[in-house]
Design a protein around this motif. Structure first.
Motif, PDB file in Angstrom:
ATOM      1  N   MET A  76       8.989   2.247  25.777  1.00  0.00           N
ATOM      2  CA  MET A  76       8.648   1.632  24.507  1.00  0.00           C
ATOM      3  C   MET A  76       8.547   2.710  23.434  1.00  0.00           C
ATOM      4  O   MET A  76       8.002   3.774  23.660  1.00  0.00           O
ATOM      5  CB  MET A  76       7.332   0.887  24.636  1.00  0.00           C
ATOM      6  N   LYS A  77       9.105   2.434  22.281  1.00  0.00           N
ATOM      7  CA  LYS A  77       9.092   3.388  21.175  1.00  0.00           C
ATOM      8  C   LYS A  77       8.223   2.818  20.051  1.00  0.00           C
ATOM      9  O   LYS A  77       8.529   1.760  19.510  1.00  0.00           O
ATOM     10  CB  LYS A  77      10.505   3.648  20.683  1.00  0.00           C
ATOM     11  N   THR A  78       7.143   3.528  19.742  1.00  0.00           N
ATOM     12  CA  THR A  78       6.237   3.079  18.687  1.00  0.00           C
ATOM     13  C   THR A  78       5.958   4.221  17.729  1.00  0.00           C
ATOM     14  O   THR A  78       6.086   5.390  18.079  1.00  0.00           O
ATOM     15  CB  THR A  78       4.894   2.572  19.258  1.00  0.00           C
ATOM     16  N   ALA A  79       5.562   3.856  16.525  1.00  0.00           N
ATOM     17  CA  ALA A  79       5.195   4.868  15.536  1.00  0.00           C
ATOM     18  C   ALA A  79       4.139   4.284  14.604  1.00  0.00           C
ATOM     19  O   ALA A  79       4.122   3.079  14.346  1.00  0.00           O
ATOM     20  CB  ALA A  79       6.413   5.304  14.728  1.00  0.00           C
ATOM     21  N   ARG A  80       3.279   5.147  14.133  1.00  0.00           N
ATOM     22  CA  ARG A  80       2.319   4.786  13.094  1.00  0.00           C
ATOM     23  C   ARG A  80       2.507   5.749  11.942  1.00  0.00           C
ATOM     24  O   ARG A  80       2.579   6.961  12.136  1.00  0.00           O
ATOM     25  CB  ARG A  80       0.881   4.898  13.594  1.00  0.00           C
ATOM     26  N   ILE A  81       2.598   5.192  10.762  1.00  0.00           N
ATOM     27  CA  ILE A  81       2.671   6.005   9.552  1.00  0.00           C
ATOM     28  C   ILE A  81       1.325   5.870   8.861  1.00  0.00           C
ATOM     29  O   ILE A  81       0.857   4.761   8.603  1.00  0.00           O
ATOM     30  CB  ILE A  81       3.814   5.548   8.634  1.00  0.00           C
ATOM     31  N   TYR A  82       0.691   7.001   8.606  1.00  0.00           N
ATOM     32  CA  TYR A  82      -0.632   7.028   7.984  1.00  0.00           C
ATOM     33  C   TYR A  82      -0.506   7.419   6.514  1.00  0.00           C
ATOM     34  O   TYR A  82       0.103   8.437   6.190  1.00  0.00           O
ATOM     35  CB  TYR A  82      -1.539   8.024   8.703  1.00  0.00           C
ATOM     36  N   LEU A  83      -1.084   6.606   5.644  1.00  0.00           N
ATOM     37  CA  LEU A  83      -1.062   6.862   4.204  1.00  0.00           C
ATOM     38  C   LEU A  83      -2.448   7.295   3.753  1.00  0.00           C
ATOM     39  O   LEU A  83      -3.436   6.614   4.017  1.00  0.00           O
ATOM     40  CB  LEU A  83      -0.656   5.603   3.440  1.00  0.00           C
ATOM     41  N   LYS A  84      -2.518   8.421   3.063  1.00  0.00           N
ATOM     42  CA  LYS A  84      -3.778   8.914   2.516  1.00  0.00           C
ATOM     43  C   LYS A  84      -3.716   8.758   1.003  1.00  0.00           C
ATOM     44  O   LYS A  84      -2.803   9.279   0.361  1.00  0.00           O
ATOM     45  CB  LYS A  84      -3.994  10.377   2.898  1.00  0.00           C
ATOM     46  N   THR A  85      -4.681   8.023   0.451  1.00  0.00           N
ATOM     47  CA  THR A  85      -4.706   7.770  -0.988  1.00  0.00           C
ATOM     48  C   THR A  85      -6.001   8.281  -1.599  1.00  0.00           C
ATOM     49  O   THR A  85      -6.996   8.505  -0.899  1.00  0.00           O
ATOM     50  CB  THR A  85      -4.581   6.258  -1.279  1.00  0.00           C
ATOM     51  N   ASP A  86      -5.997   8.428  -2.927  1.00  0.00           N
ATOM     52  CA  ASP A  86      -7.222   8.807  -3.617  1.00  0.00           C
ATOM     53  C   ASP A  86      -8.006   7.544  -3.968  1.00  0.00           C
ATOM     54  O   ASP A  86      -7.637   6.437  -3.579  1.00  0.00           O
ATOM     55  CB  ASP A  86      -6.929   9.675  -4.847  1.00  0.00           C
ATOM     56  N   ASP A  87      -9.084   7.697  -4.712  1.00  0.00           N
ATOM     57  CA  ASP A  87      -9.946   6.561  -5.059  1.00  0.00           C
ATOM     58  C   ASP A  87      -9.251   5.505  -5.908  1.00  0.00           C
ATOM     59  O   ASP A  87      -9.667   4.352  -5.935  1.00  0.00           O
ATOM     60  CB  ASP A  87     -11.199   7.051  -5.796  1.00  0.00           C
ATOM     61  N   THR A  88      -8.190   5.889  -6.601  1.00  0.00           N
ATOM     62  CA  THR A  88      -7.465   4.924  -7.443  1.00  0.00           C
ATOM     63  C   THR A  88      -6.333   4.231  -6.692  1.00  0.00           C
ATOM     64  O   THR A  88      -5.665   3.367  -7.246  1.00  0.00           O
ATOM     65  CB  THR A  88      -6.872   5.618  -8.690  1.00  0.00           C
ATOM     66  N   GLY A  89      -6.106   4.630  -5.440  1.00  0.00           N
ATOM     67  CA  GLY A  89      -5.030   4.045  -4.657  1.00  0.00           C
ATOM     68  C   GLY A  89      -3.719   4.803  -4.742  1.00  0.00           C
ATOM     69  O   GLY A  89      -2.723   4.402  -4.155  1.00  0.00           O
ATOM     70  N   ARG A  90      -3.706   5.921  -5.468  1.00  0.00           N
ATOM     71  CA  ARG A  90      -2.493   6.739  -5.593  1.00  0.00           C
ATOM     72  C   ARG A  90      -2.269   7.517  -4.293  1.00  0.00           C
ATOM     73  O   ARG A  90      -3.187   8.108  -3.735  1.00  0.00           O
ATOM     74  CB  ARG A  90      -2.636   7.715  -6.754  1.00  0.00           C
ATOM     75  N   LEU A  91      -1.041   7.506  -3.811  1.00  0.00           N
ATOM     76  CA  LEU A  91      -0.699   8.195  -2.572  1.00  0.00           C
ATOM     77  C   LEU A  91      -0.851   9.701  -2.739  1.00  0.00           C
ATOM     78  O   LEU A  91      -0.291  10.302  -3.660  1.00  0.00           O
ATOM     79  CB  LEU A  91       0.738   7.855  -2.161  1.00  0.00           C
ATOM     80  N   ILE A  92      -1.603  10.310  -1.839  1.00  0.00           N
ATOM     81  CA  ILE A  92      -1.780  11.763  -1.838  1.00  0.00           C
ATOM     82  C   ILE A  92      -0.805  12.406  -0.856  1.00  0.00           C
ATOM     83  O   ILE A  92      -0.137  13.385  -1.171  1.00  0.00           O
ATOM     84  CB  ILE A  92      -3.221  12.135  -1.447  1.00  0.00           C
ATOM     85  N   GLU A  93      -0.752  11.867   0.357  1.00  0.00           N
ATOM     86  CA  GLU A  93       0.156  12.381   1.380  1.00  0.00           C
ATOM     87  C   GLU A  93       0.343  11.329   2.462  1.00  0.00           C
ATOM     88  O   GLU A  93      -0.389  10.349   2.517  1.00  0.00           O
ATOM     89  CB  GLU A  93      -0.371  13.678   1.992  1.00  0.00           C
ATOM     90  N   TRP A  94       1.333  11.548   3.309  1.00  0.00           N
ATOM     91  CA  TRP A  94       1.540  10.664   4.441  1.00  0.00           C
ATOM     92  C   TRP A  94       1.909  11.495   5.665  1.00  0.00           C
ATOM     93  O   TRP A  94       2.354  12.627   5.556  1.00  0.00           O
ATOM     94  CB  TRP A  94       2.592   9.597   4.144  1.00  0.00           C
ATOM     95  N   SER A  95       1.665  10.919   6.827  1.00  0.00           N
ATOM     96  CA  SER A  95       2.003  11.567   8.091  1.00  0.00           C
ATOM     97  C   SER A  95       2.373  10.471   9.081  1.00  0.00           C
ATOM     98  O   SER A  95       2.253   9.287   8.787  1.00  0.00           O
ATOM     99  CB  SER A  95       0.816  12.390   8.602  1.00  0.00           C
ATOM    100  N   ALA A  96       2.814  10.871  10.251  1.00  0.00           N
ATOM    101  CA  ALA A  96       3.206   9.880  11.255  1.00  0.00           C
ATOM    102  C   ALA A  96       2.892  10.393  12.648  1.00  0.00           C
ATOM    103  O   ALA A  96       2.808  11.605  12.887  1.00  0.00           O
ATOM    104  CB  ALA A  96       4.690   9.561  11.141  1.00  0.00           C
ATOM    105  N   TYR A  97       2.728   9.453  13.552  1.00  0.00           N
ATOM    106  CA  TYR A  97       2.524   9.744  14.972  1.00  0.00           C
ATOM    107  C   TYR A  97       3.536   8.902  15.727  1.00  0.00           C
ATOM    108  O   TYR A  97       3.553   7.680  15.596  1.00  0.00           O
ATOM    109  CB  TYR A  97       1.093   9.395  15.383  1.00  0.00           C
ATOM    110  N   ILE A  98       4.392   9.544  16.499  1.00  0.00           N
ATOM    111  CA  ILE A  98       5.512   8.870  17.145  1.00  0.00           C
ATOM    112  C   ILE A  98       5.374   8.986  18.664  1.00  0.00           C
ATOM    113  O   ILE A  98       5.070  10.062  19.182  1.00  0.00           O
ATOM    114  CB  ILE A  98       6.843   9.499  16.690  1.00  0.00           C
TER     115      ILE A  98
END
Length: 66
Positions: free
Chosen positions: A1-23
């Motif tokens: 099985m192939k799965t992945a999670r993409i994690y989004l890190k945002t600031d208090d206003t909801g603006r994207l700061i960075e993203w990462s993934a775990y595969i």
């Protein structure tokens, strides 16, 4: 099985700061961040990475980074 999670890190206003993934694919597990991805891939953004993973047969979930 192939799965992945993409994690989004945002600031208090909801603006994207960075993203990462775990595969996960079979017995292989890989974490990817801005430092481990090719800069062009990271710059294209997480939606493009999401599309690429789903085209490769991964079941992808997008999560908020805690």
């Amino acid at each position: 099985m192939k799965t992945a999670r993409i994690y989004l890190k945002t600031d208090d206003t909801g603006r994207l700061i960075e993203w990462s993934a775990y595969i996960r694919a079979d017995d292989i597990r890989v974490g990817v961040t801005r430092d481990t991805l090719i800069p062009k891939v990271y710059a294209e953004g997480w939606p493009a990475y999401f599309d690429d993973l789903t085209e490769r047969g991964f079941d992808v979930e997008v999560c908020e980074h805690q």
